[in-house]
Scaffold this active site. Structure first.
Site, PDB file in Angstrom:
ATOM      1  N   TYR A  60      24.774 -79.761  52.541  1.00 52.75           N
ATOM      2  CA  TYR A  60      23.539 -78.969  52.636  1.00 52.75           C
ATOM      3  C   TYR A  60      22.443 -79.618  51.772  1.00 52.75           C
ATOM      4  O   TYR A  60      22.729 -80.095  50.661  1.00 52.75           O
ATOM      5  CB  TYR A  60      23.847 -77.530  52.186  1.00 52.75           C
TER       6      TYR A  60
ATOM      7  N   ASP B 254      32.971 -76.346  49.976  1.00 50.12           N
ATOM      8  CA  ASP B 254      31.981 -75.399  50.487  1.00 50.12           C
ATOM      9  C   ASP B 254      32.500 -74.882  51.838  1.00 50.12           C
ATOM     10  O   ASP B 254      32.561 -75.617  52.820  1.00 50.12           O
ATOM     11  CB  ASP B 254      30.621 -76.091  50.644  1.00 50.12           C
TER      12      ASP B 254
HETATM   13  C1  LIG Z   1      26.617 -75.010  53.627  1.00 50.80           C
HETATM   14  C2  LIG Z   1      25.660 -74.397  52.642  1.00 50.80           C
HETATM   15  N1  LIG Z   1      26.004 -74.320  51.350  1.00 50.80           N
HETATM   16  C3  LIG Z   1      25.172 -73.801  50.432  1.00 50.80           C
HETATM   17  C4  LIG Z   1      23.925 -73.318  50.779  1.00 50.80           C
HETATM   18  C5  LIG Z   1      23.017 -72.744  49.718  1.00 50.80           C
HETATM   19  O1  LIG Z   1      23.049 -71.340  49.803  1.00 50.80           O
HETATM   20  P1  LIG Z   1      21.849 -70.364  49.350  1.00 50.80           P
HETATM   21  O2  LIG Z   1      20.699 -70.613  50.271  1.00 50.80           O
HETATM   22  O3  LIG Z   1      22.453 -69.005  49.482  1.00 50.80           O
HETATM   23  O4  LIG Z   1      21.512 -70.715  47.941  1.00 50.80           O
HETATM   24  C6  LIG Z   1      23.530 -73.354  52.114  1.00 50.80           C
HETATM   25  C7  LIG Z   1      22.204 -72.838  52.512  1.00 50.80           C
HETATM   26  O5  LIG Z   1      21.776 -72.980  53.638  1.00 50.80           O
HETATM   27  C8  LIG Z   1      24.414 -73.910  53.076  1.00 50.80           C
HETATM   28  O6  LIG Z   1      24.097 -73.990  54.372  1.00 50.80           O
END
Ligand SMILES: Cc1ncc(COP(=O)(O)O)c(C=O)c1O
Length: 425
Positions: free
Chosen positions: A131, A206
């Protein structure tokens, strides 16, 4: 007064789907209400000054907590009943988890975890794409703290682990990856870590895209699962939050201590919304995944589409990993349009039912152009290595009737190939 936090593990004999509805809260402990109340409270009373001093020692790690007991509630930046109830519900449904922690965002969960486990002079390995926010944190922020974040090329785990074993603190994997859904065999990486002398490094995954419903990283060698709870866990595009689950209670306690000092816990109302959402997690994710599988047919057969990425279409090695590691393909789809960015923009601008927005995992279908939005800060090299092309569109499939989504996609794909007159002159 009865302690609503006493309601733990009451349904450990049931299926996670049942636990997602019932775990974390006992109506008998809160005047019989069927769903949990909200505790919008910043600070908690102690029974005596001696108790206050004792629980501060526990909170600061100077005295061990009594075996099996929870730390007393002190102050809502450390923990609060709604946070704990959601944590109990998530822990109860994540296979292999013995503890969970809630955060104010997915990025708060990721940064707090990494800052707890990696020290200056150490190295973190990760595989692209991840991400965009995570990518930014790794490439631009960690080096300022003298932490090296090294992107491992496809097939390069053996070399990278051997080269960095001595100073390696953490391996970070996003699978399926955002936005291309590329999958990584977690067990395989875990075994390579052991073979290459990196067994002391933590394996962090993740698991945002498949969630605890479709993928259980802790059963495949991971130490921690991290989530953007903003996505499927929340599920309604009405909150921002994050979460971490762990096999090891003490490891998670360390992360919670960092959370307290960074102030990264989410507030009670958000935690309450998250707990509410847990009860429909299975329903939503299963329906969304089934919808996605049906929509693949529309995308695959349309002449505007060059390539579709979805675990149900994987072949070879990627299919093997999906089969071994995941219970269902999930509802995230990426597809590449003939005609690059102009075609992708024509497609996105022509959608009417599917909303043009970043984020994912909510009940409504959303689409975006990763290259100019969520992945826009990635380097050219990382975009190329991760397959984030100009024509790539990411689709998060919602719970709508699939034929309505299909009709919208069909119309917008037709518009993507119809070159407007001002582009042809
Ligand atoms: C795979 C993934 N991990 C982490 C995040 C970060 O999350 P947040 O926007 O809730 O901080 C995102 C956000 O789009 C994501 O798609």
């Amino acid at each position: 007064m009865a302690d609503p936090r006493a309601a733990r593990n009451r349904f450990s004999h049931t299926h996670p789907q049942t636990r997602s509805v019932s775990e974390g809260f006992d109506p008998a402990l809160s005047v019989g209400v069927v769903r949990s109340p909200i505790y919008p409270v910043s600070t908690y009373c102690f029974e005596s000054a001696e108790q206050a001093a004792y629980w501060f020692e526990v909170a600061l790690g100077k005295t061990a907590a009594p075996a099996g007991a929870r730390p007393e509630l002190i102050y809502a930046r450390l923990n609060h009943p709604n946070g704990e109830m959601f944590e109990d519900a998530l822990r109860a449904v994540e296979k292999g988890a013995r503890a969970a922690a809630v955060f104010s965002s997915g990025m708060a969960a990721i940064t707090t975890t990494v800052l707890t486990l990696v020290k200056p002079g150490q190295t973190l390995l990760y595989q692209r794409p991840v991400y965009g926010g995570t990518d930014h944190f790794f490439r631009h922020m960690l080096p300022e703290w003298n932490v090296k974040a090294v992107a491992v090329p496809e097939g390069g785990w053996d070399d990278a682990l051997s080269t960095h074993a001595a100073e390696l603190a953490l391996v970070y994997i996003e699978t399926p990856a955002n936005p291309t859904l590329h999958m990584i065999d977690l067990q395989n990486v875990h075994e390579k870590m052991k073979r290459r002398g990196a067994q002391k490094a933590w394996l962090v995954v993740d698991n945002t895209f498949l969630g605890p419903v479709f993928q259980s990283p802790l059963l495949h060698g991971a130490d921690l699962s991290v989530y953007s709870a903003t996505k499927f866990l929340g599920g309604h595009s009405d909150l921002v939050a994050g979460a971490v689950t762990a096999k090891d209670v003490e490891l998670l306690a360390k992360i919670k201590a960092t959370r307290a000092f960074l102030g990264a816990i989410c507030e009670p109302f958000t935690a309450w919304l998250l707990q509410r959402s847990m009860a429909t997690l299975w329903l939503r994710m299963i329906k969304q995944s089934k919808n996605a599988v049906k929509l693949i047919q529309v995308l695959k057969t349309h002449p505007a589409v060059k390539k579709v990425y979805h675990p149900s279409l994987f072949v070879g090695e990627q299919a093997r990993v999906a089969e071994k590691q995941c219970n269902a393909p999930g509802s995230m789809i990426a597809f590449e349009l003939e005609g690059g960015q102009p075609a992708a923009f024509r497609f996105l601008n022509a959608l009417t039912l599917v909303k043009l927005a970043v984020s994912l995992g909510g009940v409504e279908s959303l689409a975006c152009h990763p290259r100019t939005t969520t992945a826009s800060e990635m380097s050219e090299e990382d975009l190329a290595a991760g397959g984030v092309t100009e024509g790539l569109v990411r689709l998060s499939v919602g719970v709508e009737y699939w034929r309505d989504i299909a009709a919208d996609l069909q119309r917008a794909l037709d518009a993507a190939i119809a070159v407007p007159t001002n582009e042809g002159t």
